[in-house]
Motif scaffolding. Structure first.
Motif, PDB file in Angstrom:
ATOM      1  N   GLY A 133       7.561  16.432   1.214  1.00 43.20           N
ATOM      2  CA  GLY A 133       6.580  15.352   1.179  1.00 43.20           C
ATOM      3  C   GLY A 133       7.093  14.080   1.824  1.00 43.20           C
ATOM      4  O   GLY A 133       8.293  13.921   2.081  1.00 43.20           O
ATOM      5  N   ILE A 134       6.165  13.175   2.108  1.00 44.88           N
ATOM      6  CA  ILE A 134       6.480  11.860   2.666  1.00 44.88           C
ATOM      7  C   ILE A 134       5.716  10.809   1.874  1.00 44.88           C
ATOM      8  O   ILE A 134       4.533  10.983   1.555  1.00 44.88           O
ATOM      9  N   LEU A 135       6.403   9.746   1.555  1.00 44.21           N
ATOM     10  CA  LEU A 135       5.786   8.595   0.890  1.00 44.21           C
ATOM     11  C   LEU A 135       5.842   7.412   1.845  1.00 44.21           C
ATOM     12  O   LEU A 135       6.919   7.042   2.323  1.00 44.21           O
ATOM     13  N   LYS A 136       4.657   6.864   2.153  1.00 42.76           N
ATOM     14  CA  LYS A 136       4.591   5.696   3.037  1.00 42.76           C
ATOM     15  C   LYS A 136       4.345   4.439   2.218  1.00 42.76           C
ATOM     16  O   LYS A 136       3.465   4.406   1.357  1.00 42.76           O
ATOM     17  N   GLN A 137       5.141   3.437   2.512  1.00 41.44           N
ATOM     18  CA  GLN A 137       4.967   2.134   1.873  1.00 41.44           C
ATOM     19  C   GLN A 137       4.671   1.114   2.972  1.00 41.44           C
ATOM     20  O   GLN A 137       5.527   0.829   3.802  1.00 41.44           O
ATOM     21  N   HIS A 167      10.591  13.069  -6.075  1.00 42.99           N
ATOM     22  CA  HIS A 167      10.174  14.294  -6.753  1.00 42.99           C
ATOM     23  C   HIS A 167       8.850  14.094  -7.485  1.00 42.99           C
ATOM     24  O   HIS A 167       8.595  13.072  -8.118  1.00 42.99           O
ATOM     25  N   LEU A 168       8.037  15.111  -7.394  1.00 43.59           N
ATOM     26  CA  LEU A 168       6.747  15.143  -8.083  1.00 43.59           C
ATOM     27  C   LEU A 168       6.813  16.124  -9.242  1.00 43.59           C
ATOM     28  O   LEU A 168       7.327  17.240  -9.088  1.00 43.59           O
ATOM     29  N   GLY A 204       1.782  15.372 -12.440  1.00 44.48           N
ATOM     30  CA  GLY A 204       1.502  14.569 -11.260  1.00 44.48           C
ATOM     31  C   GLY A 204       2.294  13.274 -11.212  1.00 44.48           C
ATOM     32  O   GLY A 204       2.100  12.453 -10.310  1.00 44.48           O
ATOM     33  N   ALA A 205       3.212  13.078 -12.146  1.00 42.86           N
ATOM     34  CA  ALA A 205       3.951  11.823 -12.223  1.00 42.86           C
ATOM     35  C   ALA A 205       5.010  11.740 -11.128  1.00 42.86           C
ATOM     36  O   ALA A 205       5.709  12.713 -10.836  1.00 42.86           O
ATOM     37  N   VAL A 206       5.097  10.560 -10.519  1.00 40.80           N
ATOM     38  CA  VAL A 206       6.093  10.282  -9.479  1.00 40.80           C
ATOM     39  C   VAL A 206       6.721   8.928  -9.789  1.00 40.80           C
ATOM     40  O   VAL A 206       6.018   7.941 -10.017  1.00 40.80           O
ATOM     41  N   THR A 207       8.053   8.895  -9.802  1.00 42.29           N
ATOM     42  CA  THR A 207       8.764   7.635 -10.034  1.00 42.29           C
ATOM     43  C   THR A 207       9.494   7.230  -8.757  1.00 42.29           C
ATOM     44  O   THR A 207      10.195   8.037  -8.152  1.00 42.29           O
ATOM     45  N   PHE A 208       9.339   5.956  -8.360  1.00 46.21           N
ATOM     46  CA  PHE A 208      10.012   5.476  -7.150  1.00 46.21           C
ATOM     47  C   PHE A 208      10.281   3.975  -7.291  1.00 46.21           C
ATOM     48  O   PHE A 208       9.464   3.209  -7.792  1.00 46.21           O
ATOM     49  N   ASP A 209      11.444   3.542  -6.865  1.00 43.27           N
ATOM     50  CA  ASP A 209      11.836   2.134  -6.863  1.00 43.27           C
ATOM     51  C   ASP A 209      11.461   1.424  -8.160  1.00 43.27           C
ATOM     52  O   ASP A 209      10.992   0.289  -8.162  1.00 43.27           O
ATOM     53  N   GLY A 210      11.657   2.108  -9.261  1.00 42.64           N
ATOM     54  CA  GLY A 210      11.342   1.480 -10.534  1.00 42.64           C
ATOM     55  C   GLY A 210       9.864   1.484 -10.865  1.00 42.64           C
ATOM     56  O   GLY A 210       9.457   1.061 -11.946  1.00 42.64           O
ATOM     57  N   GLY A 211       9.031   1.980  -9.970  1.00 44.13           N
ATOM     58  CA  GLY A 211       7.592   2.046 -10.252  1.00 44.13           C
ATOM     59  C   GLY A 211       7.151   3.485 -10.476  1.00 44.13           C
ATOM     60  O   GLY A 211       7.920   4.429 -10.307  1.00 44.13           O
ATOM     61  N   GLU A 212       5.907   3.648 -10.874  1.00 46.05           N
ATOM     62  CA  GLU A 212       5.370   4.983 -11.107  1.00 46.05           C
ATOM     63  C   GLU A 212       3.968   5.089 -10.513  1.00 46.05           C
ATOM     64  O   GLU A 212       3.241   4.101 -10.428  1.00 46.05           O
ATOM     65  N   LYS A 223       0.840  -1.195   0.000  1.00 53.44           N
ATOM     66  CA  LYS A 223       0.000   0.000   0.000  1.00 53.44           C
ATOM     67  C   LYS A 223       0.873   1.243   0.000  1.00 53.44           C
ATOM     68  O   LYS A 223       1.755   1.405   0.847  1.00 53.44           O
ATOM     69  N   ILE A 224       0.609   2.130  -0.971  1.00 58.44           N
ATOM     70  CA  ILE A 224       1.405   3.355  -1.122  1.00 58.44           C
ATOM     71  C   ILE A 224       0.509   4.566  -0.802  1.00 58.44           C
ATOM     72  O   ILE A 224      -0.600   4.686  -1.309  1.00 58.44           O
ATOM     73  N   ASP A 225       1.035   5.439   0.038  1.00 54.94           N
ATOM     74  CA  ASP A 225       0.304   6.667   0.381  1.00 54.94           C
ATOM     75  C   ASP A 225       1.314   7.804   0.457  1.00 54.94           C
ATOM     76  O   ASP A 225       2.223   7.796   1.296  1.00 54.94           O
ATOM     77  N   GLY A 226       1.173   8.766  -0.450  1.00 53.19           N
ATOM     78  CA  GLY A 226       2.139   9.867  -0.491  1.00 53.19           C
ATOM     79  C   GLY A 226       1.465  11.223  -0.447  1.00 53.19           C
ATOM     80  O   GLY A 226       0.363  11.407  -0.980  1.00 53.19           O
TER      81      GLY A 226
END
Length: 228
Positions: A193-197, A206-207, A212-220, A178-181
């Motif tokens: 900002g904070i992103l919770k996984q 970075h947003l 509105g695109a956000v890239t993290f750990d190879g995901g989007e 579950k991702i909540d940012g």
């Protein structure tokens, strides 16, 4: 003696005529006085109308001018973003039609989402989980007040922001997690900002405010502006 008869007759006629003239004169004077002075007499002439004054329409004093719409009830959506007085965290609010959502974030490990109503005078008390609260007032294109997260109150000022500044959020699920940012884009372009996984917080990547695109750990994922 025979000659005095016509004389007496003529004298009597003259006396009678004088009496009648006196009676008529007295009666005419009385009638005229009655018609003129008696309150019960009918008047053939219409009563004179009172002169009317052209009274100018009352003018409104400055204090009677239409009041401005209360700050808390302004229609449409508006954004506010800023930092706490000690510069330890950022605060952003999204307001629409008397309702508000706020986000407090230090960009590392502390954040809180708060919501509530705005009163007609622009004052507000927003609440969140774990006793979080925000007391503020909307006036002069800014929200000023105090936010209390974890029993630590901080003063803040959030000025009205224009796109792309403002408040963004993304919630989704990636590979079972579950991702909540949450992101605050400040007027000078900085982001906090904070992103919770799965509930574990970390600094948000970075947003791109335009997409509105956000890239993290190879995901989007895609973050969207927050609407009350």
């Amino acid at each position: 003696m025979k000659r005095s008869g016509p004389l007496y007759t003529l004298l009597g006629g003259l006396l009678l005529a004088l009496f009648m003239l006196s009676l008529n004169a007295a009666t005419g004077t009385g009638n005229s006085s009655y018609g003129k002075d008696s309150p019960g007499a009918a008047s053939s002439a219409p009563p004179s109308a009172k002169p009317t004054r052209n009274t100018p329409a009352p003018t409104k004093s400055p204090s009677e001018s239409p009041s401005k719409k209360p700050a808390g009830k302004q229609a449409g959506k508006s954004e506010y973003a800023g930092r706490t007085a000690d510069d330890a965290a950022a605060v952003s609010l999204s307001i629409r039609d008397g309702k508000a959502i706020a986000y407090y974030c230090n960009g590392r490990d502390a954040e809180s989402w708060l919501k509530g109503d705005i009163k007609d005078d622009g004052s507000m008390r927003l609440t969140g989980e774990h006793g979080a609260k925000l007391d503020g007032t909307l006036a002069d294109n800014a929200v000023r007040g105090k936010v209390e997260i974890g029993e630590q109150p901080r003063d803040f000022t959030a000025a009205r922001a224009k796109k792309p500044s403002g408040l963004y959020r993304a919630t989704t699920e990636v590979r079972g997690a579950k991702i909540d940012g949450g992101w605050i884009v400040l007027p000078d372009g900085r982001q906090v900002g904070i992103l919770k996984q799965d509930g574990e917080p970390r600094t948000a990547p970075h947003l791109d405010p335009e997409t509105g695109a956000v890239t993290f750990d190879g995901g989007e994922l895609t973050a969207r502006p927050v609407v009350p």
